[in-house]
Design a protein around this motif. Structure first.
Motif, PDB file in Angstrom:
ATOM      1  N   ALA A   5      31.025  43.685  32.152  1.00 40.76           N
ATOM      2  CA  ALA A   5      31.936  43.175  33.126  1.00 40.76           C
ATOM      3  C   ALA A   5      31.034  42.302  34.136  1.00 40.76           C
ATOM      4  N   TYR A   6      29.937  43.127  34.628  1.00 42.97           N
ATOM      5  CA  TYR A   6      29.067  42.218  35.589  1.00 42.97           C
ATOM      6  C   TYR A   6      28.666  41.087  34.806  1.00 42.97           C
ATOM      7  N   ILE A   7      27.986  41.209  33.610  1.00 40.61           N
ATOM      8  CA  ILE A   7      27.407  40.244  33.002  1.00 40.61           C
ATOM      9  C   ILE A   7      28.409  39.097  32.969  1.00 40.61           C
ATOM     10  N   TRP A  30      36.199  47.681  38.514  1.00 42.92           N
ATOM     11  CA  TRP A  30      36.096  48.399  39.772  1.00 42.92           C
ATOM     12  C   TRP A  30      37.196  49.623  39.579  1.00 42.92           C
ATOM     13  N   LYS A  31      38.258  49.466  39.150  1.00 38.96           N
ATOM     14  CA  LYS A  31      38.997  50.550  38.715  1.00 38.96           C
ATOM     15  C   LYS A  31      38.723  51.435  37.756  1.00 38.96           C
ATOM     16  N   LYS A  37      32.586  50.493  45.839  1.00 41.14           N
ATOM     17  CA  LYS A  37      32.389  49.429  46.866  1.00 41.14           C
ATOM     18  C   LYS A  37      31.908  48.231  46.687  1.00 41.14           C
ATOM     19  N   VAL A  38      30.686  48.575  45.896  1.00 41.69           N
ATOM     20  CA  VAL A  38      29.844  47.239  45.542  1.00 41.69           C
ATOM     21  C   VAL A  38      30.427  46.354  44.702  1.00 41.69           C
ATOM     22  N   TRP A  39      31.308  46.727  43.932  1.00 46.83           N
ATOM     23  CA  TRP A  39      32.214  45.854  43.263  1.00 46.83           C
ATOM     24  C   TRP A  39      33.067  44.657  44.123  1.00 46.83           C
ATOM     25  N   VAL A  40      33.476  45.481  45.270  1.00 45.80           N
ATOM     26  CA  VAL A  40      34.435  44.875  46.060  1.00 45.80           C
ATOM     27  C   VAL A  40      33.732  43.716  46.630  1.00 45.80           C
TER      28      VAL A  40
END
Length: 171
Positions: A5-7, A30-31, A37-40
């Motif tokens: 997802a990050y890529i 994130w879920k 919180k890093v994803w936020v």
């Protein structure tokens, strides 16, 4: 090493500038990843840029300030995602200053310090015929107003089903 997802987020962020899709991708991750919180931080940056590009200066500024505040608490986690947390912090500060002076939207590059991550993303882009670092297409109305123009029939149907199931009498 890094979540898929990050890529995908990084590729959208740096190619088609589909910040709405960036938000969707990372919110889902994130879920699943325990609400870290890093994803936020990354979601808020994408949302801020989405709003700024649409001319919502106030919403963009508020969201970018939130991202900067949360970034100060998530520096180690941002570093573990292969980003340069200090450069990112400075970048967000400069962008906030730009917005405070009513500066126009401008595409930005996230400061990726992990060369392997950058090369992985760029290789995927090359395979898919995408241009890394391309500026946002300001003439793409769907991209700019995606939250209003996308097909939401599945979301509306799911809400209706949920509403109907709540209204059914129980025995």
């Amino acid at each position: 090493m890094y979540p898929d997802a990050y890529i995908r987020y990084l590729i959208h962020f740096h190619t088609d500038r589909d910040y709405f899709e960036c938000h969707e991708i990372l919110e889902e991750h994130w879920k699943k990843d325990g609400y870290k919180k890093v994803w936020v931080v990354l979601i808020q940056i994408a949302v801020a840029l989405y709003h700024h590009r649409r001319g919502n200066q106030r919403g963009a500024l508020r969201m970018m300030r939130k991202a900067l505040t949360l970034l100060s608490k998530e520096q180690k986690a941002i570093r573990e995602l292969g980003l340069d947390e200090q450069r990112l912090s400075k970048q967000l500060e400069c962008y906030i200053e730009r917005m405070e002076q009513n500066g126009a939207y401008e595409s930005i590059e996230l400061p990726i310090r992990d060369e392997t991550l950058r090369k992985t993303c760029q290789a995927i882009c090359e395979e898919r015929g995408l241009t890394w670092g391309k500026a946002s297409d300001m003439n793409d109305v769907f991209l700019i107003h995606k939250h209003k123009l996308r097909d939401r029939s599945d979301v509306i149907a799911a809400r209706e089903r949920k509403k109907t199931s709540k209204e059914l009498p129980t025995s």
